[in-house]
Design a protein around this motif. Structure first.
Motif, PDB file in Angstrom:
ATOM      1  N   ARG A  96      26.469  23.520  28.865  1.00  0.00           N
ATOM      2  CA  ARG A  96      27.000  22.601  29.882  1.00  0.00           C
ATOM      3  C   ARG A  96      25.955  21.570  30.307  1.00  0.00           C
ATOM      4  N   ASP A  97      24.740  22.002  30.544  1.00  0.00           N
ATOM      5  CA  ASP A  97      23.741  21.142  31.177  1.00  0.00           C
ATOM      6  C   ASP A  97      22.916  20.322  30.199  1.00  0.00           C
ATOM      7  N   SER A  98      22.688  20.841  28.990  1.00  0.00           N
ATOM      8  CA  SER A  98      21.826  20.108  28.065  1.00  0.00           C
ATOM      9  C   SER A  98      22.474  19.847  26.713  1.00  0.00           C
ATOM     10  N   GLY A  99      23.645  20.452  26.461  1.00  0.00           N
ATOM     11  CA  GLY A  99      24.296  20.267  25.178  1.00  0.00           C
ATOM     12  C   GLY A  99      23.736  21.141  24.079  1.00  0.00           C
ATOM     13  N   TYR A 100      22.924  22.138  24.454  1.00  0.00           N
ATOM     14  CA  TYR A 100      22.311  23.023  23.464  1.00  0.00           C
ATOM     15  C   TYR A 100      23.162  24.274  23.334  1.00  0.00           C
ATOM     16  N   GLU A 101      23.731  24.495  22.147  1.00  0.00           N
ATOM     17  CA  GLU A 101      24.623  25.634  21.933  1.00  0.00           C
ATOM     18  C   GLU A 101      23.832  26.815  21.378  1.00  0.00           C
ATOM     19  N   VAL A 102      23.828  27.920  22.139  1.00  0.00           N
ATOM     20  CA  VAL A 102      23.135  29.140  21.721  1.00  0.00           C
ATOM     21  C   VAL A 102      24.030  30.340  22.002  1.00  0.00           C
ATOM     22  N   GLU A 103      23.684  31.456  21.390  1.00  0.00           N
ATOM     23  CA  GLU A 103      24.413  32.694  21.620  1.00  0.00           C
ATOM     24  C   GLU A 103      23.695  33.532  22.670  1.00  0.00           C
ATOM     25  N   TRP A 205       7.715  14.864  14.652  1.00  0.00           N
ATOM     26  CA  TRP A 205       6.342  15.161  14.248  1.00  0.00           C
ATOM     27  C   TRP A 205       6.141  16.662  14.079  1.00  0.00           C
ATOM     28  N   ALA A 206       6.689  17.466  15.014  1.00  0.00           N
ATOM     29  CA  ALA A 206       6.566  18.924  14.915  1.00  0.00           C
ATOM     30  C   ALA A 206       7.259  19.445  13.665  1.00  0.00           C
ATOM     31  N   VAL A 207       8.453  18.916  13.374  1.00  0.00           N
ATOM     32  CA  VAL A 207       9.187  19.336  12.172  1.00  0.00           C
ATOM     33  C   VAL A 207       8.402  18.978  10.921  1.00  0.00           C
ATOM     34  N   GLU A 208       7.851  17.781  10.887  1.00  0.00           N
ATOM     35  CA  GLU A 208       7.103  17.310   9.718  1.00  0.00           C
ATOM     36  C   GLU A 208       5.946  18.239   9.373  1.00  0.00           C
ATOM     37  N   HIS A 209       5.328  18.814  10.405  1.00  0.00           N
ATOM     38  CA  HIS A 209       4.141  19.634  10.173  1.00  0.00           C
ATOM     39  C   HIS A 209       4.419  21.128  10.308  1.00  0.00           C
ATOM     40  N   GLY A 210       5.698  21.502  10.394  1.00  0.00           N
ATOM     41  CA  GLY A 210       6.065  22.905  10.429  1.00  0.00           C
ATOM     42  C   GLY A 210       5.594  23.650  11.658  1.00  0.00           C
ATOM     43  N   LEU A 211       5.500  22.945  12.781  1.00  0.00           N
ATOM     44  CA  LEU A 211       4.991  23.555  14.006  1.00  0.00           C
ATOM     45  C   LEU A 211       6.111  24.145  14.855  1.00  0.00           C
ATOM     46  N   TRP A 212       5.767  25.157  15.621  1.00  0.00           N
ATOM     47  CA  TRP A 212       6.642  25.662  16.669  1.00  0.00           C
ATOM     48  C   TRP A 212       6.504  24.763  17.899  1.00  0.00           C
ATOM     49  N   VAL A 213       7.556  24.725  18.704  1.00  0.00           N
ATOM     50  CA  VAL A 213       7.500  24.039  19.998  1.00  0.00           C
ATOM     51  C   VAL A 213       7.975  24.997  21.074  1.00  0.00           C
ATOM     52  N   LEU A 214       7.184  25.108  22.141  1.00  0.00           N
ATOM     53  CA  LEU A 214       7.662  25.777  23.344  1.00  0.00           C
ATOM     54  C   LEU A 214       7.916  24.686  24.365  1.00  0.00           C
ATOM     55  N   THR A 215       9.163  24.573  24.812  1.00  0.00           N
ATOM     56  CA  THR A 215       9.520  23.540  25.776  1.00  0.00           C
ATOM     57  C   THR A 215       9.992  24.168  27.078  1.00  0.00           C
ATOM     58  N   SER A 231      16.901  17.476  26.200  1.00  0.00           N
ATOM     59  CA  SER A 231      16.438  18.744  25.643  1.00  0.00           C
ATOM     60  C   SER A 231      15.995  18.539  24.203  1.00  0.00           C
ATOM     61  N   LEU A 232      14.767  18.930  23.907  1.00  0.00           N
ATOM     62  CA  LEU A 232      14.181  18.643  22.602  1.00  0.00           C
ATOM     63  C   LEU A 232      14.992  19.197  21.427  1.00  0.00           C
ATOM     64  N   PRO A 233      15.461  20.468  21.467  1.00  0.00           N
ATOM     65  CA  PRO A 233      16.223  20.962  20.311  1.00  0.00           C
ATOM     66  C   PRO A 233      17.597  20.327  20.159  1.00  0.00           C
ATOM     67  N   VAL A 234      18.059  19.625  21.180  1.00  0.00           N
ATOM     68  CA  VAL A 234      19.308  18.870  21.062  1.00  0.00           C
ATOM     69  C   VAL A 234      19.030  17.532  20.383  1.00  0.00           C
ATOM     70  N   VAL A 235      17.931  16.897  20.787  1.00  0.00           N
ATOM     71  CA  VAL A 235      17.572  15.601  20.210  1.00  0.00           C
ATOM     72  C   VAL A 235      17.151  15.752  18.750  1.00  0.00           C
ATOM     73  N   VAL A 236      16.462  16.869  18.450  1.00  0.00           N
ATOM     74  CA  VAL A 236      15.998  17.123  17.080  1.00  0.00           C
ATOM     75  C   VAL A 236      16.521  18.503  16.659  1.00  0.00           C
ATOM     76  N   PRO A 237      17.770  18.587  16.198  1.00  0.00           N
ATOM     77  CA  PRO A 237      18.376  19.881  15.860  1.00  0.00           C
ATOM     78  C   PRO A 237      17.626  20.640  14.761  1.00  0.00           C
ATOM     79  N   GLU A 238      16.932  19.927  13.881  1.00  0.00           N
ATOM     80  CA  GLU A 238      16.193  20.591  12.801  1.00  0.00           C
ATOM     81  C   GLU A 238      15.096  21.508  13.335  1.00  0.00           C
ATOM     82  N   LEU A 239      14.763  21.342  14.601  1.00  0.00           N
ATOM     83  CA  LEU A 239      13.668  22.109  15.194  1.00  0.00           C
ATOM     84  C   LEU A 239      14.112  23.457  15.748  1.00  0.00           C
TER      85      LEU A 239
END
Length: 411
Positions: A96-103, A205-215, A231-239
């Motif tokens: 609802r708040d960020s558009g990030y769909e999780v289980e 940039w994080a995806v390009e270098h295979g990094l984890w992100v804690l947001t 929300s970062l994982p919404v803007v960059v779903p590949e992450l």
């Protein structure tokens, strides 16, 4: 037999472990505790230290807790990872708040945001792994990283960029040992909010270098003016398979004392963090979880009213701070903190003293006009002060007014 040298015997004589003994006290909590102690002693101290709303928790949330107290099922152990219904509600709230769909299985309920941050780092870091930490940073981030065996690597931004780090700075800090980048928007302590384009750039940039992100998204609802939360994982779903989100009810619902936060991430990471919690604390208080369930399932009317008040106070504190010669305060776009540079005051004489650091300046302000602020050293950037504007309008004006009069004496 040769006698052992003092150096050889010292480790067995140590009363506190190196790992725990090296932890610094939370500077923000320390300042808040000192201010409250002085108030209790009858001193007219005004505290800008603690990052907590001055509003009461909304009535409907409190009533949910009262009802939970009466229900015997809440008097017993519940799953270590959180009440199933709360985990499902947080998944729904996140969509609802960020558009990030999780289980729901991707959610872990923790004892506040601090436990969420530590357990997330503990679940993904091995000894020696590096974490890039934009600075100014909240005091708990580097300590949690160290406790988890990691190495914090600060990347400093200042007032000239609105306290936002660039991808070029992040890349300059990256090494073969870098595993995670910390990303916080809106930011504590600066109130900085990254634009969608900036969020995407960091994520790509994080995806390009295979990094984890804690947001950390704890301030997601506290943005002002034209600023927007993304929300970062919404803007960059590949992450999303290498992204951990931490959040909680503390700031949005004025529930700092209820101690309910959460981790959202890949299932294997959440399972590992849940295993850790099962031995560290087990389940969060059921009463607090029931209150959080009412909070995240309800409307956002309460936070809208708080945001309006914070916005008003934001404008007041920035204006008043910038009226002080030697102080430069960018306009914060989120959270409820002002982070002025006071480098123009350091070394100047104020009531017979010449504070050389922001620590000394904060001590002088407390001693002379009984106003408690947090020095920038606590956030990795000396030469600044953090002031929370999550306090009443009258106290805010009185407190900064005292600072204005004192610092006007600087010569």
């Amino acid at each position: 037999m040769t006698a052992a040298t003092p150096q050889e015997t010292a480790p067995t004589d140590r009363r506190v472990s190196t790992r725990v003994g090296s932890i610094s006290e939370s500077a923000t909590l320390a300042v808040d505790a000192k201010a409250k102690a002085l108030k209790a002693a009858g001193r007219p101290v005004i505290g800008f230290g603690a990052g907590e709303p001055d509003f009461p928790t909304p009535d409907y949330i409190v009533e949910a807790a009262v009802e939970a107290c009466r229900d015997p099922k809440n008097h017993r152990y519940t799953p270590a990872g959180g009440l199933p219904e709360l985990k499902a509600a947080i998944a729904a709230k996140t969509l609802r708040d960020s558009g990030y769909e999780v289980e729901a299985s991707q959610v872990l309920i923790t004892n506040g945001g601090k436990q969420a941050i530590y357990e997330a780092f503990a679940a993904i870091l091995d000894p020696g792994d590096e974490v890039i930490v934009p600075a100014p940073y909240w005091t708990t981030y580097p300590e949690s990283i160290r406790l988890a065996g990691g190495v914090p690597v600060p990347v400093v931004a200042d007032e000239t960029t609105g306290y936002r780090v660039s991808v070029e700075q992040l890349e300059a800090a990256r090494t073969d040992r870098t595993k995670v980048v910390l990303f916080v928007s809106p930011s504590n302590p600066t109130g900085a909010v990254y634009s969608r384009e900036q969020v995407e750039a960091v994520g790509r940039w994080a995806v390009e270098h295979g990094l984890w992100v804690l947001t950390d998204e704890i301030y997601e609802h506290l943005v002002y003016g034209d600023a927007e939360f993304h929300s970062l994982p919404v803007v960059v779903p590949e992450l999303r398979d290498k992204c951990v989100v931490v959040n909680g009810v503390a700031k949005t619902y004025a529930m700092t004392g209820w101690r309910v936060g959460w981790v959202i991430g890949p299932k294997d990471v959440v399972k590992a963090a849940t295993n850790l919690q099962s031995h560290a604390t087990s389940n969060v208080s059921n009463v607090a979880q029931r209150a959080a369930l009412a909070a995240v399932s309800g409307e956002l009317d309460a936070v809208a009213a708080m945001r309006e008040a914070f916005d008003r106070r934001r404008k007041t504190i920035v204006r008043m701070l910038n009226e002080i010669e030697g102080v430069e305060c960018p306009v914060p776009e989120g959270a409820f903190y002002a982070y002025p540079s006071v480098k123009g005051l350091l070394g100047k004489e104020i009531r017979g003293k010449r504070p050389a650091t922001s620590v000394e300046l904060a001590e002088l302000i407390l001693e002379e006009v009984e106003v408690a602020v947090v020095p920038g050293e606590a956030f990795g950037t000396p030469g600044y002060l953090r002031l929370s504007y999550a306090l009443g309008d009258e106290d805010l004006a009185e407190g900064v007014g005292r600072m204005q009069k004192l610092l006007a004496e600087a010569r």
